[in-house]
Design an enzyme around this catalytic site. Structure first.
Site, short mmCIF file in Angstrom:
data_model
loop_
_atom_site.label_atom_id
_atom_site.label_comp_id
_atom_site.label_asym_id
_atom_site.label_seq_id
_atom_site.Cartn_x
_atom_site.Cartn_y
_atom_site.Cartn_z
N GLY A 28 -16.68 -46.12 30.65
CA GLY A 28 -17.33 -45.66 29.41
C GLY A 28 -16.37 -45.25 28.31
N LEU A 29 -16.74 -44.16 27.62
CA LEU A 29 -15.92 -43.71 26.49
C LEU A 29 -14.56 -43.23 26.97
CD1 LEU A 29 -18.60 -41.73 24.43
CD2 LEU A 29 -17.67 -44.00 23.96
N ARG A 49 -14.42 -40.10 40.38
CA ARG A 49 -14.79 -39.80 41.76
C ARG A 49 -14.61 -41.01 42.69
NH1 ARG A 49 -20.52 -36.97 41.92
NH2 ARG A 49 -20.75 -37.95 39.90
N ARG A 77 -15.11 -30.95 40.31
CA ARG A 77 -15.79 -29.74 40.79
C ARG A 77 -14.94 -28.97 41.78
NH1 ARG A 77 -21.40 -32.76 42.27
NH2 ARG A 77 -19.92 -34.26 43.09
N PHE A 107 -28.66 -36.20 33.38
CA PHE A 107 -29.85 -37.04 33.49
C PHE A 107 -30.98 -36.36 32.74
CE2 PHE A 107 -29.24 -34.63 37.46
CZ PHE A 107 -30.32 -33.77 37.39
N TYR A 157 -25.79 -31.02 20.90
CA TYR A 157 -26.76 -30.07 21.48
C TYR A 157 -26.06 -28.91 22.19
CZ TYR A 157 -26.68 -32.97 25.84
OH TYR A 157 -26.32 -33.67 26.97
N LYS A 172 -22.37 -27.71 28.29
CA LYS A 172 -21.57 -28.12 27.12
C LYS A 172 -21.37 -26.94 26.18
CE LYS A 172 -21.07 -32.71 27.69
NZ LYS A 172 -19.79 -33.42 27.73
#
Ligand code: COA
Length: 293
Positions: A28-29, A49, A77, A107, A157, A172
């Site tokens: 992805g990014l 992972r 984690r 999600f 957000y 976040k």
């Protein structure tokens, strides 16, 4: 000629002699940004992972840029895995100079449907993973008297909040406050911390999770972007590279939004008037004029 915002921005060699770690750098990014940092001369430490994904990403990036790339499997984690990853990075490259906290989990789900474990899963990756990595590298920098730079991939957000992604929003927001807090606390060590809040930058992982086609046209982000297009990975990479580079040496504690105006479109009280047609405006203005006369 391609639009100027899709072109690499920084001078070649900007990161020569520097090592940058990117969590979630294999897809992805994270992958796009990593490839650009490598093209600018950085040694790269990328983690994810899944070992097979991260190792082949490392090989592909190295083949594309000619740079040194170490791909390690690491679950952010777990503090002991994070420590081991940075130890391996230091053994290969010496001092690490930059960290991009990009790894995330998210999600969409009505919050009342979430199990405690579902909530914890996202918080553990996004908030705890971010501070695990920041703390592990920050301690190394402070102990070694070396400056460093951290960049969090955040979201708008983080300050507006958002329904249906509450564990991510909470995480976040916490991670952004950490950036601002440490920008103040660790400035004396020459450590800078900043964040980017990207809007719609299509990636396979996030878009299939967060905008599944089953949601129908409600999920069409184009309708909510004032600039009328999604972001290009290169323009995000340009901003990320700038914030990691010495060109931004006087910027710390900042969060820069790159979303084509999306969050403001959602925030402004009258922005829904966007849906009023030109003919409706004609009628409305005529009616208002009649009232005034
Ligand atoms: N809706 C509701 N609950 C969900 C869910 C969904 N779509 N997806 C997972 N969960 C719940 C699981 O049911 C489980 O809870 P339970 O044990 O009470 O049943 C819990 O979340 C953990 O799920 P699991 O799949 O075991 O965790 P994981 O650590 O392997 O995965 C996630 C972490 C849940 C964040 C997963 O989405 C993930 O790995 N994402 C990685 C990539 C990603 O999200 N990138 C970000 C793109 S924006």
């Amino acid at each position: 000629m391609s639009a100027s915002y899709t072109r690499p921005m920084l001078p070649a060699g900007t990161f020569s002699g520097r090592t940058i770690a990117v969590t979630g750098g294999g897809t992805g990014l994270g992958r796009s940004m990593s490839e650009y940092f490598s093209a600018l001369g950085a040694n790269l430490l990328i983690c994810g992972r899944r070992s097979e994904v991260i190792e082949s990403a490392a090989q592909e990036i190295s083949a594309a840029t000619g740079g040194q790339v170490l791909g390690l499997s690491c679950d952010v984690r777990k503090p002991e895995e994070v420590e081991a990853m940075f130890a391996a990075g230091a053994e290969r490259f010496g001092t690490l100079h930059g960290l991009v906290n990009n790894a995330a989990g998210n999600f969409i789900c009505p919050t009342e449907r979430l199990s405690y474990n579902a909530f914890n899963s996202v918080v553990d990756i996004v908030l705890k993973g971010t501070y695990n990595c920041t703390l592990a590298l920050g301690k190394r920098w402070i102990a070694g008297g070396t400056p460093g730079v951290v960049l969090n991939i955040s979201t708008t957000y983080a300050w507006t909040g958002s329904g249906y992604v509450v564990p991510s929003a909470v995480s976040k927001a916490g991670a952004l406050v950490m950036v601002r807090s440490l920008a103040s606390e660790w400035g004396k060590y020459g450590i800078r911390l900043n964040a980017i809040a990207p809007g719609a930058f299509p990636t396979e992982g996030a878009w299939s999770r967060l905008r599944p086609p089953e949601l129908g046209p409600n999920a069409d982000p184009m309708k909510r972007i004032p600039l009328g297009r999604h972001g290009e990975h290169q323009e995000l990479s340009n901003l990320a590279a700038y914030l990691l580079s010495d060109f931004s040496a006087y910027i710390t504690g900042a969060c820069i939004t790159i979303d084509g105006g999306t969050w403001l479109r959602g925030a402004g009280q009258f922005n829904a008037l966007e849906d009023v047609t030109s003919e409706q405006w004609d009628d409305l203005q005529a009616a208002m004029k009649r009232k005034r006369s």
